[in-house]
Design an enzyme around this catalytic site. Structure first.
Site, PDB file in Angstrom:
ATOM      1  CD  GLU A   1       1.572 -12.646   2.828  1.00 58.09           C
ATOM      2  OE1 GLU A   1       1.285 -11.269   2.884  1.00 58.09           O
ATOM      3  OE2 GLU A   1       2.565 -12.884   2.360  1.00 58.09           O
TER       4      GLU A   1
ATOM      5  CG  ASP B   1       2.072  -6.449  10.768  1.00 64.16           C
ATOM      6  OD1 ASP B   1       3.304  -6.675  10.814  1.00 64.16           O
ATOM      7  OD2 ASP B   1       1.736  -5.694  10.725  1.00 64.16           O
ATOM      8  CG  MET B   2       6.925  -9.193   9.347  1.00 70.68           C
ATOM      9  SD  MET B   2       8.181  -9.692   8.116  1.00 70.68           S
ATOM     10  CE  MET B   2       9.797  -8.795   8.978  1.00 70.68           C
TER      11      MET B   2
ATOM     12  CD  GLU C   1       6.444 -11.434  -0.571  1.00 72.74           C
ATOM     13  OE1 GLU C   1       6.099 -10.824  -1.641  1.00 72.74           O
ATOM     14  OE2 GLU C   1       6.230 -11.085   0.697  1.00 72.74           O
TER      15      GLU C   1
ATOM     16  CD  GLU D   1       5.557  -5.476  -0.133  1.00 68.53           C
ATOM     17  OE1 GLU D   1       5.798  -6.379   0.914  1.00 68.53           O
ATOM     18  OE2 GLU D   1       5.228  -5.894  -0.981  1.00 68.53           O
TER      19      GLU D   1
END
Length: 112
Positions: free
Chosen positions: A2, A29-30, A45, A54
């Site tokens: 997240e 940050d993925m 999500e 997003e």
């Protein structure tokens, strides 16, 4: 994983209160995070009022690298739909601005 620090606080509190067991909350940050190992289940999500919020398709595609070969991604797929609607109230609210720009702006409204 997240990125939002406020969401991380909430998720960590939920993990404690709801006994989420082996769930790991990662504050990162993925797009830049390197997973130490693949995961069994990836839950996203990223879907907002439009399915492309997003950068959802791009992020979900990039997140596949986190899964083990037999891992499961939730949702496995989704479809966004856009449907026209007529609303006298919305039309009057937008017309009150007196310019064309507001008619060409996307609006997310609560219909009910």
């Amino acid at each position: 994983v997240e990125k939002n620090p406020n969401a991380v606080i909430t998720l960590r509190a939920m993990k404690r209160q709801c006994d989420w067991g082996p769930v790991t909350i990662v504050s990162a940050d993925m797009r830049r995070w390197q997973a130490p190992e693949g995961c069994d289940i990836l839950v996203s999500e990223l879907l907002g009022s439009f399915g492309d919020n997003e950068l959802s398709p791009e992020c979900l595609d990039g997140a596949q690298r986190f899964l083990k070969p037999d891992g499961v991604s939730i949702p496995g797929r989704y479809t966004s739909y856009l449907a026209p609607l007529m609303s006298t109230r919305l039309h009057n609210d937008v017309a009150a601005y007196g310019d064309l720009q507001h008619f060409e702006t996307s609006y997310v409204v609560r219909i009910h």
